[in-house]
Design an enzyme around this catalytic site. Structure first.
Site, PDB file in Angstrom:
ATOM      1  N   HIS A 151      -3.346   0.877  -0.626  1.00 51.32           N
ATOM      2  CA  HIS A 151      -2.050   0.796  -1.283  1.00 51.32           C
ATOM      3  C   HIS A 151      -2.123   1.294  -2.725  1.00 51.32           C
ATOM      4  O   HIS A 151      -1.136   1.800  -3.265  1.00 51.32           O
ATOM      5  CB  HIS A 151      -1.560  -0.658  -1.258  1.00 51.32           C
ATOM      6  CG  HIS A 151      -0.182  -0.852  -1.796  1.00 51.32           C
ATOM      7  ND1 HIS A 151       0.934  -0.344  -1.178  1.00 51.32           N
ATOM      8  CD2 HIS A 151       0.268  -1.488  -2.910  1.00 51.32           C
ATOM      9  CE1 HIS A 151       2.016  -0.673  -1.874  1.00 51.32           C
ATOM     10  NE2 HIS A 151       1.641  -1.364  -2.935  1.00 51.32           N
TER      11      HIS A 151
ATOM     12  N   SER B  49       4.817   2.013  -4.580  1.00 51.74           N
ATOM     13  CA  SER B  49       5.056   0.691  -4.014  1.00 51.74           C
ATOM     14  C   SER B  49       6.547   0.346  -4.079  1.00 51.74           C
ATOM     15  O   SER B  49       7.374   1.069  -3.534  1.00 51.74           O
ATOM     16  CB  SER B  49       4.183  -0.333  -4.746  1.00 51.74           C
ATOM     17  OG  SER B  49       4.174  -1.564  -4.072  1.00 51.74           O
TER      18      SER B  49
ATOM     19  N   ASP C 220      -3.552   0.740   3.955  1.00 52.94           N
ATOM     20  CA  ASP C 220      -2.616  -0.065   3.162  1.00 52.94           C
ATOM     21  C   ASP C 220      -2.329  -1.381   3.872  1.00 52.94           C
ATOM     22  O   ASP C 220      -1.778  -1.395   4.975  1.00 52.94           O
ATOM     23  CB  ASP C 220      -1.316   0.724   2.949  1.00 52.94           C
ATOM     24  CG  ASP C 220      -0.415   0.129   1.877  1.00 52.94           C
ATOM     25  OD1 ASP C 220      -0.489  -1.090   1.639  1.00 52.94           O
ATOM     26  OD2 ASP C 220       0.356   0.904   1.281  1.00 52.94           O
TER      27      ASP C 220
END
Length: 309
Positions: free
Chosen positions: A256, A178, A224
């Site tokens: 994600h 991330s 995601d």
């Protein structure tokens, strides 16, 4: 088949008995190569033409396995004992018989802790790397800060850590999830000497990375909704120089947060990328070129083949 050179042990002045033992040892080593047993040492002797090779010749099953050939030890690094990042855990091959290893630092994402990427520590270290999974100074740190912290962690690892003697400071890489993935791009931009970067479902407001010279494998996830691939992973990849060794792997039926738990697809291609570019180990090229095909776990794969570096 990847042949490893073998030499008979020195026999000194022990006479014909010693010489015969040496010839038998050489014959046994030769036989082991001929029948495909590989070296008679474990986990792996190194080929003379690449001093950075570590471990036996890979197979699909060996890079998909939950653990590689090396036993792994770990040591905790308190945030109170370091500056520039938030401490973490170092995972490293227990054996010292194979010399030094390449190393990789891994950052978690926004609001997350080291525990969210901890599974990668022993998974990668058991394949022959020193792996530093870190905490950030605060869980809200942005990608540029996370990039600086990854570099601070690598500097600590190579200069001051208790395992610094096990690390080859010229062979380093970065990974992150991330905003940590966005941070791995920042780190590679700041330090071109890095040998590999692997952003995992990365997030960054900067969409363009033409300056990068570090071989980069970007993982996206088709589901995601936090860092959608159309506005993060895909433009990051597309902005990389076409002359760079680069790849984009979009995970199928993934989110994600898929990189936060053990994942064979992430592991096998990360191992292959780190081996290929940190260790210059062309035995792993077979898993990257020709490009992997779409499958139950791969939605899409893009990249350049063959690799130039």
């Amino acid at each position: 088949m990847h042949l490893h050179p073998h030499t008979a042990p020195r026999t000194g002045s022990r006479g014909s008995l010693g010489r015969r033992a040496g010839r038998l040892a050489a014959a046994a080593a030769t036989l082991a190569v001929v029948v495909g047993l590989g070296p008679l040492t474990s986990p792996g002797a190194h080929a003379a033409d690449n001093p950075y090779e570590r471990g036996p010749a890979p197979t699909t099953s060996s890079i998909e396995a939950s653990r590689g050939p090396y036993a792994v030890s770990q040591t905790s690094v308190s945030s109170l004992s370091v500056t520039g990042f938030g401490g973490g855990t170092i995972y490293y091959p227990t054996s010292t018989s194979d010399g030094t290893f390449g190393a990789v630092a891994i950052s978690p994402g926004y609001t997350a802790y080291e525990s969210s990427i901890a599974w990668l520590g022993p998974r990668l270290a058991s394949q022959g790397f020193v792996v530093f999974t870190i905490d950030t100074l605060t869980t809200l740190d942005q990608p540029d800060s996370r990039g600086r912290q990854l570099l601070a962690a690598l500097d600590y690892l190579t200069e001051r850590s208790s395992v610094r003697g096990r690390v080859d400071a010229s062979r380093l890489g970065v990974m992150g999830h991330s905003m940590g993935g966005g941070g791995s791009l920042e780190a590679a931009k700041s330090r071109p000497a890095l040998q590999a970067a692997i952003p995992l479902t990365p997030w960054n407001l900067d969409k363009s990375w033409p300056e990068l010279t570090t071989p980069t494998l970007i993982f996206g996830a088709d589901g995601d909704t936090i860092a959608p691939v159309s506005s993060h992973a895909e433009p990051f990849y597309s902005s990389l120089s076409s002359s760079l060794d680069r790849a984009y792997l979009e995970l199928n039926s993934a989110t994600h947060f898929t990189p936060n738990s053990s994942n064979t697809t992430i592991a096998k291609y990360s191992i292959s990328w780190l081996k290929r570019f940190i260790d210059n180990d062309t035995r792993y090229e077979q898993f990257l070129c020709p490009l992997p095909r779409p499958s139950l776990t791969i939605e899409e794969y893009r990249g350049n083949c063959p690799h130039g570096s």
